[in-house]
Enzyme design. Sequence first.
Site, mmCIF file in Angstrom:
data_model
loop_
_atom_site.group_PDB
_atom_site.id
_atom_site.type_symbol
_atom_site.label_atom_id
_atom_site.label_comp_id
_atom_site.label_asym_id
_atom_site.label_seq_id
_atom_site.Cartn_x
_atom_site.Cartn_y
_atom_site.Cartn_z
ATOM 1 C CB VAL A 70 -1.012 0.049 1.177
ATOM 2 C CG1 VAL A 70 -1.949 -1.131 1.177
ATOM 3 C CG2 VAL A 70 -0.301 0.198 2.517
ATOM 4 C CG ASN A 96 -6.170 -3.508 9.135
ATOM 5 O OD1 ASN A 96 -6.314 -3.309 10.337
ATOM 6 N ND2 ASN A 96 -5.372 -4.479 8.666
ATOM 7 C CE1 TYR A 161 0.811 2.882 13.964
ATOM 8 C CE2 TYR A 161 0.560 3.652 16.219
ATOM 9 C CZ TYR A 161 0.149 2.841 15.179
ATOM 10 O OH TYR A 161 -0.923 1.998 15.357
#
Length: 265
Positions: A70, A96, A161
Amino acid sequence: MQSIAALPLHSRHAVVTGAGRGMGACIAAALARRGAAVSLLGRTAATLADSAERLRSAGAERVHVQVADVGDEAVLTQALAACRAALGPVTILVNNAGIAPSAPFLKSDAALWQRVLDVDLLGAVHATRATLPDMLAAQWGRVVNIASTAGLTGMAYVSAYCAAKHALIGFTRALAMETARKGVTVNAVCPGYTDTDIVGDALANIAAKTGRSRDEALASLVAHNPQGRLVDPEEVAETVAWLCSDAAISVTGQSIVLAGGELMP
Ligand code: NAP
């Protein structure tokens, strides 16, 4: 047994990224149980094949496996076209797939930041760009972004993150406004520490860096959760499935926290 045609998501095609293991595999199974055709997209053919086999053994008939990173826009866009060719227009997208490398900020170099932003943020953005036209054409669609409690509050040693998940929530809110009158909802699900490989890796990392045992490291993680436990990935899957139901049409632009009361935004 109820016929598949009678199940609530029978007319939907769901793409789930990172569907080979962890939450993604549970989410794909929850959507398949409700009758959706499901494309399992991820990096590793073997885990995706195992996940697909489990769905077929449980009675799912329309399952497609698509290998793609992705973090690579061109590859991802082509992969989503292949999912569409296999199972029809995409009306549910669950972003996800994610990575959560940990390091102190001064040791998080530009390459780490770029990779985390490419996978955790831009992967969702590019997948949404590729599939939203189908949802608008159907005047029905669901985009569910798996963010994190790290998208709503600061956490040490995962600055990239945290930044990517905060941005993912910003994207969720903005797109929800654009699609509000078009039958498409866009939401984020924000789990706390959940019992998957990401947490297994984090426990190994904490144990290696601090000399604590795995149980001590686990205790330090669940201490963040007032319920004192890890979230079960099935709980995340059931929340996603509810967001994909017709009953959740009024729920858009939300960040639903599954963390035992850890955050009360
Ligand atoms: P996991 O068990 O490590 O699974 C991650 C999945 O994402 C794997 O299927 C992996 O594929 C896939 N993936 C990673 N990078 C990818 C890429 N570049 N392209 C395609 N697929 C890729 O993690 P998880 O706990 O289920 O995490 C799922 C999501 O929940 C992530 O977005 C994570 O940030 C979020 N989350 C997790 C927790 C937690 O405590 N576990 C808490 C909050 C949020 P491979 O099998 O090929 O590696």
